[in-house]
Each structure stands twice: as structure tokens, then as C-alpha cells.
Design an enzyme around this catalytic site. Structure first.
Site, PDB file in Angstrom:
ATOM      1  N   THR A  21       0.835  -1.211   0.000  1.00 29.78           N
ATOM      2  CA  THR A  21       0.000   0.000   0.000  1.00 29.78           C
ATOM      3  C   THR A  21       0.865   1.254   0.000  1.00 29.78           C
ATOM      4  O   THR A  21       0.628   2.190  -0.782  1.00 29.78           O
ATOM      5  CB  THR A  21      -0.946  -0.023   1.223  1.00 29.78           C
ATOM      6  OG1 THR A  21      -1.732  -1.220   1.157  1.00 29.78           O
ATOM      7  CG2 THR A  21      -1.854   1.186   1.256  1.00 29.78           C
ATOM      8  N   GLN A  64       1.003  -9.422  -6.019  1.00 28.22           N
ATOM      9  CA  GLN A  64       0.641 -10.845  -6.160  1.00 28.22           C
ATOM     10  C   GLN A  64       1.554 -11.578  -7.143  1.00 28.22           C
ATOM     11  O   GLN A  64       1.482 -12.807  -7.240  1.00 28.22           O
ATOM     12  CB  GLN A  64      -0.818 -10.982  -6.621  1.00 28.22           C
ATOM     13  CG  GLN A  64      -1.829 -10.510  -5.602  1.00 28.22           C
ATOM     14  CD  GLN A  64      -1.894 -11.387  -4.345  1.00 28.22           C
ATOM     15  OE1 GLN A  64      -1.406 -12.525  -4.329  1.00 28.22           O
ATOM     16  NE2 GLN A  64      -2.494 -10.872  -3.295  1.00 28.22           N
ATOM     17  N   SER A 121       5.190  -6.661  -1.806  1.00 26.99           N
ATOM     18  CA  SER A 121       4.898  -6.745  -0.377  1.00 26.99           C
ATOM     19  C   SER A 121       5.452  -8.041   0.207  1.00 26.99           C
ATOM     20  O   SER A 121       5.282  -9.112  -0.390  1.00 26.99           O
ATOM     21  CB  SER A 121       3.379  -6.695  -0.200  1.00 26.99           C
ATOM     22  OG  SER A 121       3.042  -6.873   1.150  1.00 26.99           O
ATOM     23  N   THR A 141      13.397   5.310  10.458  1.00 23.35           N
ATOM     24  CA  THR A 141      14.396   4.280  10.781  1.00 23.35           C
ATOM     25  C   THR A 141      13.970   2.956  10.155  1.00 23.35           C
ATOM     26  O   THR A 141      12.817   2.544  10.270  1.00 23.35           O
ATOM     27  CB  THR A 141      14.537   4.151  12.311  1.00 23.35           C
ATOM     28  OG1 THR A 141      14.888   5.441  12.819  1.00 23.35           O
ATOM     29  CG2 THR A 141      15.615   3.144  12.684  1.00 23.35           C
ATOM     30  N   CYS A 153      -8.694  -8.553   1.354  1.00 22.44           N
ATOM     31  CA  CYS A 153      -8.257  -7.324   2.003  1.00 22.44           C
ATOM     32  C   CYS A 153      -9.427  -6.595   2.641  1.00 22.44           C
ATOM     33  O   CYS A 153      -9.232  -5.687   3.418  1.00 22.44           O
ATOM     34  CB  CYS A 153      -7.515  -6.420   1.032  1.00 22.44           C
ATOM     35  SG  CYS A 153      -5.749  -6.726   1.092  1.00 22.44           S
TER      36      CYS A 153
HETATM   37  N1  PLP Z   1      -1.983  -4.982  -4.074  1.00 20.71           N
HETATM   38  C1  PLP Z   1      -2.469  -6.231  -4.121  1.00 20.71           C
HETATM   39  C2  PLP Z   1      -2.732  -6.863  -5.451  1.00 20.71           C
HETATM   40  C3  PLP Z   1      -2.737  -6.940  -2.941  1.00 20.71           C
HETATM   41  O1  PLP Z   1      -3.227  -8.174  -3.001  1.00 20.71           O
HETATM   42  C4  PLP Z   1      -2.483  -6.295  -1.700  1.00 20.71           C
HETATM   43  C5  PLP Z   1      -2.832  -6.963  -0.423  1.00 20.71           C
HETATM   44  O2  PLP Z   1      -3.783  -7.728  -0.363  1.00 20.71           O
HETATM   45  C6  PLP Z   1      -1.941  -4.991  -1.710  1.00 20.71           C
HETATM   46  C7  PLP Z   1      -1.713  -4.375  -2.916  1.00 20.71           C
HETATM   47  C8  PLP Z   1      -1.607  -4.289  -0.433  1.00 20.71           C
HETATM   48  O3  PLP Z   1      -0.394  -4.761   0.090  1.00 20.71           O
HETATM   49  P1  PLP Z   1      -0.031  -4.577   1.644  1.00 20.71           P
HETATM   50  O4  PLP Z   1      -0.953  -5.469   2.397  1.00 20.71           O
HETATM   51  O5  PLP Z   1       1.398  -4.992   1.757  1.00 20.71           O
HETATM   52  O6  PLP Z   1      -0.209  -3.132   1.948  1.00 20.71           O
END
Ligand code: PLP
Length: 389
Positions: free
Chosen positions: A70, A177, A197, A235, A324
């Protein structure tokens, strides 16, 4: 427990835990400190940066560590909007993750324009429509995900980059992903920015990375102490960064050791068993360009919420729609963008496998799905009898 929700998050690999633990215990120094202990932490983050660069075929100085997908996505959108104010357009698709959709909404609030490139019924972006949408002098950024979290559909990133660059636009890809699931190469698919991520690739939550091509200017989202070469202050999360570096190293190793083929076979076996017993079953998403671990199943007339509960009772973890936004079962915006009816979307469940799953687990899950479908079907039949009486 049978955990088939890897696209929501993955179990941390024990080797990743082994790598990061010393940086929670004895090597806790600040990597910006100039003493010996600080240099140990600095060397570890430098090593991790090299691993991430190797994963993407990038240069170490093109990698910025962040708190996750994110943040990486938000940082790219904010930077491009700020540095190219005379180019108002951001192009996305309707199947992006909320991290992109919400960041695009902010782009609009900041006076920009958001253009949606349509996707075909199989979830792949319509390249002709994208070509028509990209405006020379008007489009600042094309931001399209490399692999979809719900369907697993894989985008033709090389072509997307070519279309955007031909019109002088920059390209960002949400590869959250995709990273760790198949080899990514920013030289052959020359995107300008890429977000990933840790927790989707067997590292812990709360750490991620952003690739920023050397060709492109970048303005940091977080400012302060000037860490990450002035591009992301705060940090450093040294244990998380070390973990992500180890996860990247392991991912590269697993590309070549048959792991991918094993997950693929497990997923296909699962689909085959369910389909053999429930021939109405459909899989959403392009059959030829789909993540090897993902199965977005539609069982017509079988309520996904009911199925989720029955599976959960047996310790089988899956997801309805995008994980999510768990807690509420809502219609998936991804399926809506693909033209799937709300009725079919309500009968759709996502199974996403990972490297610690076994063939036995895939078979047990398939039999559980079949039994649950029969149960829900029978209950539905009972209901209609009650209503008729
Ligand atoms: N983009 C995609 C395709 C995701 O599946 C996700 C999380 O589910 C994110 C972005 C967000 O990543 P994070 O959870 O590391 O912020």
C-alpha cells in the site's frame, strides 16, 4: 488447519524467521549509526537490497524499502502527480486492488483525471482500449497490476509498458501478487515503478519494496531523517528488510526447483476433483494467463457465504471475494469489472495455494467443497419445499 488463502497472506517461511531473528535480538543497532553494531545492520540491509534487485533484475540503488504494498503504491502515485502536474491523467483498470483504487481517488481529488481502461470478460486489460486511452502530453502514469489478487489473471506487462512509453507516459505495476510467484524482469518488461509486499511472499507483514527505475525522477512520500538515500525517511525496519531479502532469495531458488510446478499440479488437481463432481463449476479469469496458485471458483446457485462457513468449520481457510476487505461479504469489484453477474459473484470463492500446502490438503479441500455444495444444495431444496407448502 488447511490454509488455502495465500493471496491474503502467506505463512512466514521458517528460513525467513531464522534469518530475521538475530536482527530482533543481538543485532538491534540502528543502521544509520556509525559504530560497528550499526555497520552490521547496514550490511544486512544492503545485502537484502541486493536480493530484491536480483529478484527483479534491477540495480540495488533502484530498490526502496517501505512498509508494504500500500505504501509503495501510494508513494508512486503521489510522486508522479506532484512532479508532472501538467499531465492530468492516470490510467488504471477496474480490477485493481483498493490500494490503487483509493490512491487514484486521491489523484482525482488533487485535480487529476482518472481514466479506467476496460478489461475483457477474462480479466485481461483491453490493449486496444488502453492504446486509445493513453494521451501523449496528457497521461502521466499508467498503473496496472501485474497479477490480480482475486482471479490470478496475469497482465501482459511488456505490452502495457510499450503502449504507455510510446505516448510518453510512465508505468507503474502493482506486483504484490506477482512477486515471488513467477520471475519478474524490469529489463524485459521495462516498467518505471513496481510495488511488492513481503507478506505475500513468505516474509512478515509490514515490509515491502518499491522499485524506481534510474531513468525516472521520484519525490518521497515520507520525509524526515533521509533514510533510503533520501527516498523514504524513517528508521529502517531491519528485521523486516532482512526477512524480505531472504524471502526474495528463496523465491528465486524455488523458481527452478520444481516448487512452482508442484503448486500448479496441486491447484489443478483440486479444480479437477471439484469439476468432476460438480460439472457446473466455472473458473473466473483467463485460463492461459493465470497464477498457478489461484483458483477463483464459481459454483452456480451455491451461496459462497454458506460454503465459507462450512469450510471454516472444518478448519479450511479460503476467501470470498478479496480478502483485504474481510469481515464483510460484498460484491467483488473485480468480478463486476469483468461483467460477472452479482448472482454468480455471490457464488464465488477463492482458493489460493502456497508452497507449504500438500497434495493431500488439496484433495481434502476438494472433497470438503463437494460435500458442502451437496449440503447447501439439499438445504436449499428443503427451503423451497417449505415455501411451497
Ligand atoms: N496490491 C495487491 C494486489 C494486494 O493483493 C495487496 C494486499 O492484499 C496490496 C496491494 C496491499 O499490500 P499490503 O498489504 O502490503 O499493503
Amino acid at each position: 488447519m488447511i490454509y488455502l488463502d495465500a493471496n491474503a497472506t502467506t505463512p512466514v517461511d521458517p528460513l525467513v524467521i531464522d534469518a530475521m531473528l538475530p536482527f530482533l535480538c543481538e543485532h538491534y543497532a540502528n543502521p544509520s549509526a556509525s559504530h560497528a553494531a550499526g555497520r552490521v545492520a547496514r550490511r544486512a540491509t544492503d545485502h537484502a537490497r541486493g536480493e530484491l534487485a536480483a529478484l527483479l533484475h534491477a540495480e540495488p540503488e533502484e530498490i526502496i524499502f517501505t512498509s508494504g504494498g500500500t505504501e509503495s503504491i501510494n508513494a508512486v502515485h503521489a510522486s508522479v502527480r506532484s512532479l508532472w502536474p501538467k499531465k492530468p491523467d492516470l490510467i488504471i483498470t477496474g480490477t485493481e486492488h483498493p490500494a490503487v483504487l483509493e490512491s487514484a481517488a486521491r489523484w482525482r481529488k488533487c485535480g487529476g483525471k482518472v481514466v479506467h481502461a476496460p478489461v475483457h470478460a477474462d480479466g485481461r486489460v483491453d490493449l486496444d482500449a488502453l492504446r486509445a486511452a493513453v494521451k501523449s502530453g496528457g497521461t502521466a502514469l499508467v498503473s496496472i497490476m501485474w497479477a490480480n489478487n482475486e482471479t490470478g489473471v496475469i497482465a501482459p506487462m511488456h505490452e502495457i509498458a510499450a503502449i504507455a512509453h510510446a505516448a510518453g507516459a510512465l508505468v507503474h505495476t502493482d506486483a504484490v501478487q506477482a512477486a515471488g510467484k513467477f520471475p519478474l524482469d524490469v529489463k524485459t518488461a521495462p516498467v518505471d515503478f513496481l510495488s511488492l509486499s513481503g507478506h505475500k511472499m513468505h516474509a512478515p507483514k509490514g515490509v515491502g519494496a518499491l522499485y524506481v527505475s534510474r531513468r525516472v525522477r521520484f519525490e518521497p512520500l515520507l520525509i524526515g531523517g533521509g533514510q533510503e538515500n533520501g527516498r523514504r525517511s524513517g528508521t529502517e525496519n531491519v528485521p523486516g528488510i532482512v526477512a524480505l531479502g531472504k524471502a526474495a532469495e528463496l523465491a528465486r531458488r524455488h523458481f527452478d526447483d520444481g516448487t512452482k510446478a508442484r503448486i500448479h499440479a496441486m491447484r489443478d488437481r483440486f479444480e479437477h476433483l471439484v469439476h468432476a463432481a460438480l460439472p457446473d463449476m466455472r473458473i473466473h479469469g483467463c485460463p492461459t494467463h493465470r497464477l498457478h496458485n489461484t483458483s477463483l471458483l464459481c459454483l452456480p446457485e451455491i451461496d459462497a457465504a454458506g460454503m465459507l462457513i462450512l469450510l471454516d468449520q472444518q478448519g479450511i481457510c479460503v476467501s470470498a471475494g478479496s480478502a483485504c476487505h474481510t469481515g464483510t461479504l460484498h460484491s467483488s469489484h473485480t468480478l463486476e469489472a469483468m461483467g460477472v453477474s452479482a448472482r454468480d459473484a455471490a457464488c464465488t470463492l477463492r482458493f489460493s495455494f502456497h508452497r507449504f500446502n500438500t497434495k493431500d490438503e488439496a484433495e481434502t479441500a476438494a472433497h470438503a467443497v463437494i460435500a458442502a455444495a451437496h449440503k447447501l444444495h439439499a438445504e436449499k431444496g428443503d427451503d423451497s419445499v417449505v415455501i411451497t407448502i
